[in-house]
Design an enzyme around this catalytic site. Structure first.
Site, mmCIF file in Angstrom:
data_model
loop_
_atom_site.group_PDB
_atom_site.id
_atom_site.type_symbol
_atom_site.label_atom_id
_atom_site.label_comp_id
_atom_site.label_asym_id
_atom_site.label_seq_id
_atom_site.Cartn_x
_atom_site.Cartn_y
_atom_site.Cartn_z
ATOM 1 N N GLY A 202 0.790 -1.238 0.000
ATOM 2 C CA GLY A 202 0.000 0.000 0.000
ATOM 3 C C GLY A 202 0.810 1.271 0.000
ATOM 4 O O GLY A 202 0.254 2.358 0.168
ATOM 5 N N GLU B 64 4.708 -6.160 1.614
ATOM 6 C CA GLU B 64 4.291 -6.547 0.255
ATOM 7 C C GLU B 64 4.091 -5.344 -0.671
ATOM 8 O O GLU B 64 2.976 -5.092 -1.130
ATOM 9 C CB GLU B 64 2.965 -7.310 0.343
ATOM 10 C CG GLU B 64 3.032 -8.561 1.176
ATOM 11 C CD GLU B 64 1.673 -9.233 1.339
ATOM 12 O OE1 GLU B 64 1.638 -10.457 1.478
ATOM 13 O OE2 GLU B 64 0.643 -8.514 1.332
ATOM 14 N N GLY C 182 3.810 -3.232 -3.991
ATOM 15 C CA GLY C 182 3.595 -3.507 -5.415
ATOM 16 C C GLY C 182 3.890 -2.251 -6.208
ATOM 17 O O GLY C 182 4.922 -2.119 -6.865
ATOM 18 N N ARG C 183 2.980 -1.292 -6.082
ATOM 19 C CA ARG C 183 3.057 -0.033 -6.827
ATOM 20 C C ARG C 183 4.402 0.683 -6.673
ATOM 21 O O ARG C 183 4.970 1.151 -7.659
ATOM 22 C CB ARG C 183 1.947 0.877 -6.284
ATOM 23 C CG ARG C 183 1.793 2.189 -6.987
ATOM 24 C CD ARG C 183 0.890 3.116 -6.157
ATOM 25 N NE ARG C 183 -0.234 2.448 -5.566
ATOM 26 C CZ ARG C 183 -1.463 2.428 -6.075
ATOM 27 N NH1 ARG C 183 -1.727 3.080 -7.184
ATOM 28 N NH2 ARG C 183 -2.438 1.778 -5.462
ATOM 29 N N ARG D 219 -7.348 3.486 -14.439
ATOM 30 C CA ARG D 219 -7.245 4.130 -13.117
ATOM 31 C C ARG D 219 -7.960 5.479 -13.038
ATOM 32 O O ARG D 219 -8.622 5.752 -12.042
ATOM 33 C CB ARG D 219 -5.776 4.257 -12.690
ATOM 34 C CG ARG D 219 -5.043 2.911 -12.670
ATOM 35 C CD ARG D 219 -3.704 2.968 -11.962
ATOM 36 N NE ARG D 219 -3.871 3.243 -10.555
ATOM 37 C CZ ARG D 219 -3.651 4.403 -9.988
ATOM 38 N NH1 ARG D 219 -3.215 5.412 -10.692
ATOM 39 N NH2 ARG D 219 -3.859 4.570 -8.707
ATOM 40 N N TYR E 80 -10.709 5.531 -10.183
ATOM 41 C CA TYR E 80 -10.375 6.224 -8.927
ATOM 42 C C TYR E 80 -10.292 7.739 -9.083
ATOM 43 O O TYR E 80 -9.902 8.437 -8.142
ATOM 44 C CB TYR E 80 -9.022 5.728 -8.374
ATOM 45 C CG TYR E 80 -8.816 4.242 -8.486
ATOM 46 C CD1 TYR E 80 -9.627 3.351 -7.787
ATOM 47 C CD2 TYR E 80 -7.808 3.720 -9.296
ATOM 48 C CE1 TYR E 80 -9.447 1.984 -7.906
ATOM 49 C CE2 TYR E 80 -7.617 2.342 -9.414
ATOM 50 C CZ TYR E 80 -8.440 1.479 -8.723
ATOM 51 O OH TYR E 80 -8.264 0.134 -8.834
ATOM 52 N N CYS F 83 -15.270 4.690 -26.034
ATOM 53 C CA CYS F 83 -16.595 5.254 -26.248
ATOM 54 C C CYS F 83 -17.251 5.704 -24.950
ATOM 55 O O CYS F 83 -18.369 5.275 -24.643
ATOM 56 C CB CYS F 83 -17.451 4.216 -26.960
ATOM 57 S SG CYS F 83 -16.672 3.671 -28.475
ATOM 58 N N GLU F 84 -16.578 6.505 -24.165
ATOM 59 C CA GLU F 84 -17.151 7.015 -22.922
ATOM 60 C C GLU F 84 -16.588 8.398 -22.639
ATOM 61 O O GLU F 84 -15.386 8.610 -22.791
ATOM 62 C CB GLU F 84 -16.762 6.107 -21.742
ATOM 63 C CG GLU F 84 -17.267 4.718 -21.917
ATOM 64 C CD GLU F 84 -17.285 3.909 -20.633
ATOM 65 O OE1 GLU F 84 -17.275 4.511 -19.539
ATOM 66 O OE2 GLU F 84 -17.316 2.689 -20.759
HETATM 67 N N1 LLP Z 1 -0.751 -6.936 -0.471
HETATM 68 C C1 LLP Z 1 -2.062 -7.143 -0.616
HETATM 69 C C2 LLP Z 1 -2.718 -8.178 0.170
HETATM 70 C C3 LLP Z 1 -2.802 -6.360 -1.506
HETATM 71 O O1 LLP Z 1 -4.110 -6.558 -1.645
HETATM 72 C C4 LLP Z 1 -2.152 -5.365 -2.268
HETATM 73 C C5 LLP Z 1 -2.889 -4.539 -3.222
HETATM 74 C C6 LLP Z 1 -0.768 -5.196 -2.097
HETATM 75 C C7 LLP Z 1 -0.104 -5.990 -1.190
HETATM 76 C C8 LLP Z 1 0.030 -4.178 -2.865
HETATM 77 O O2 LLP Z 1 -0.432 -2.891 -2.710
HETATM 78 P P1 LLP Z 1 0.403 -1.671 -3.343
HETATM 79 O O3 LLP Z 1 1.717 -1.603 -2.616
HETATM 80 O O4 LLP Z 1 0.594 -1.945 -4.771
HETATM 81 O O5 LLP Z 1 -0.465 -0.474 -3.125
HETATM 82 N N2 LLP Z 1 -5.831 -1.120 -8.569
HETATM 83 C C9 LLP Z 1 -5.513 -0.159 -7.519
HETATM 84 C C10 LLP Z 1 -4.689 -0.763 -6.419
HETATM 85 C C11 LLP Z 1 -5.303 -1.981 -5.804
HETATM 86 C C12 LLP Z 1 -4.420 -2.605 -4.767
HETATM 87 C C13 LLP Z 1 -4.942 -3.933 -4.353
HETATM 88 N N3 LLP Z 1 -4.145 -4.625 -3.411
HETATM 89 C C14 LLP Z 1 -4.830 1.054 -8.155
HETATM 90 O O6 LLP Z 1 -4.627 1.066 -9.356
HETATM 91 O O7 LLP Z 1 -4.528 2.012 -7.453
#
Ligand code: LLP
Length: 447
Positions: A262, A304, A306-307, A343, A347, A374-375
């Site tokens: 997150g 964990e 990701g982004r 996105r 959001y 088309c939106e």
């Molecule tokens: N761990 C778990 C259990 C998660 O559900 C997620 C993301 C992460 C780690 C990684 O989160 P990050 O560090 O990437 O924020 N589609 C949305 C984001 C959805 C995130 C879902 N879970 C967006 O584009 O902002």
């Protein structure tokens, strides 16, 4: 194959260049171009077509290393949902990270690329029988259980004589996250087991009663796009309290704590991002002090991200197809949009595109950059300054396109998903090819 000769690195861009959210290797090139990792974006667009996602390999690797050095005592597990392909799995493994997957698909891709199953964590609020079967069969390190019914379902498929390591995802009651759709730390959403209504406590008892499951710890993920440390510190406090209650009730000290991801990033210059080193310092201190107070051994930490690993390493390059002036508005329409980046529509986030590939002396005008779908809601950027002479054929590059773009891309309007091109040391190579009309047609069986 090399697109441009490897360049002698020029000095890092000045903040006034407006490149603060671009990959660190980004440099102004000749005639209005930008280079990333020594590769011209305009040439990349010409060679691979548009839209195209460009990913700076070294930036991904450096971000992995930043996490490893900030959290040397923890397992750093990359959240594959942000972006996954074989090369990405390989880079992440080489940099010593684990992998968080949430489907048999992500799991298979990783394992068939050689990712060690023991370093994989399986997530999901509703795992299918195929997800669980694949995880057990391939021997994933940890499965994070998210509902009571999953406990018996999983125990039933673990072979006699073996034990599957599991964690329980709990809801710590901490509200955080950049948008309501990505806030997962409180009870009003679908993930995890509630601490307040007793579901978490029951689940602990049930897992401990299953001889084929080994409960190694607790997990929480409070939300996404979080830019301050405070909610994580609050989550640690709650989770440590819970670990102490589990010890009181069951006489077991769980050895692991997974704090999820997150970690927020800036999408436009001036926006906040989470300071990973500060996060590490504060989480470590809270964990140490909280555990000392309750006389608990400090559990092994997992995070964990990701982004924050891949988002800032990616750029998407589009070509302008139309420029329309209606009343006070100028709409600049590009050859992609919500099918390669949902996105903004999901959001309400906005990006900061930039004209590349030619030098313009025209005064900047505020325009709305829209997609081709088309939106009316297919908007990439609103009220952004672009040179007043922006015209069809121009290239627009959008930074911070590495996370949750391709992974959430769709087949809307049968446009086909863009390719991913890695750039490194002046060289560009395709990691994922463009989805062709042939790919799309092949799935349709016909009448
Ligand atoms: N761990 C778990 C259990 C998660 O559900 C997620 C993301 C992460 C780690 C990684 O989160 P990050 O560090 O990437 O924020 N589609 C949305 C984001 C959805 C995130 C879902 N879970 C967006 O584009 O902002």
């Amino acid at each position: 194959m090399s697109l441009t000769a490897p360049q002698v690195p020029s000095p890092a861009p000045h903040p006034a260049d407006g490149l603060s959210v671009w990959p660190r290797s980004t440099r102004p090139g000749s005639t209005g171009d930008l280079t990333v990792a020594g590769v011209s974006l305009a040439e990349t667009a010409g060679r691979f077509g548009t839209p195209v996602y460009v990913l700076d390999e070294d930036e991904v690797r450096e971000r992995c290393r930043t996490y490893r050095s900030a959290f040397p005592e923890a397992d750093v597990v990359y959240a594959a949902k942000a972006f996954l392909c074989r090369a990405m799995a390989h880079w992440v493994r080489e940099e010593g990270l684990g992998l968080d997957v949430c489907s048999a698909g992500e799991l298979m891709l990783a394992v068939t690329t050689g990712f060690p199953p023991g370093k994989i964590v399986l997530h999901g609020n509703a795992k299918s029988p195929e997800d669980l079967d694949a995880a057990v069969r391939l021997g994933v390190g940890r499965i994070v259980l998210d509902s009571a019914s999953e406990i018996a379902r999983l125990a039933a498929i673990v072979p006699h004589g073996s034990r599957q390591r599991v964690m329980l995802r709990v809801v710590p009651g901490v509200a955080a996250g950049g948008h309501a759709k990505v806030r997962t730390g409180t009870d009003d959403q679908k993930f995890g087991l509630s601490v307040t209504d007793g579901s978490a406590r029951h689940a602990v008892a049930r897992v401990l009663g299953q001889s084929r499951l080994e409960l190694v710890g607790l997990h929480c993920h409070i939300g996404s796009q979080i830019t301050t440390v405070k909610p994580y510190v609050a989550a640690v406090r709650r989770m440590v309290g819970l670990l102490a209650r589990i010890r009181e009730q069951h006489g077991v000290e769980l050895p692991q704590l997974n704090l999820g991801g997150g970690h927020g990033i800036a999408y436009r210059p001036g926006e906040e991002s989470l300071d990973v080193r500060r996060l590490a310092t504060r989480v470590r201190a809270e964990l140490r002090d909280g555990c000392a107070e309750l006389k608990l051994a400090v559990p092994r930490l997992t995070i964990e991200p990701g982004r924050a690993v891949v988002g800032p390493a990616g750029v998407c390059v589009y070509r302008v197809l139309a420029v329309k002036r209606t009343g006070p508005h100028t709409f600049v329409a590009v050859d992609g949009g919500m099918s390669d980046n949902p996105r903004p529509a999901l959001y309400g986030v906005r990006y900061a595109p930039r004209l590349i590939g030619r030098h313009s002396t025209a005064a900047p005008h505020l325009v709305t950059v829209v997609g081709r779908h088309c939106e009316a809601g297919d908007v990439l950027a609103e009220k952004v300054p672009l040179p007043g002479d922006v015209r069809p054929g121009d290239l627009l590059a959008v930074p911070v396109a590495g996370a949750y773009h391709l992974s959430m891309a769709s087949g809307y309007n049968l446009v086909g998903r863009p390719p991913v091109v890695a750039v490194k040391d002046g060289t560009a190579r395709t990691l994922v090819r463009r989805e062709s009309l042939d790919d799309l047609n092949r799935r349709d069986i016909g009448l």
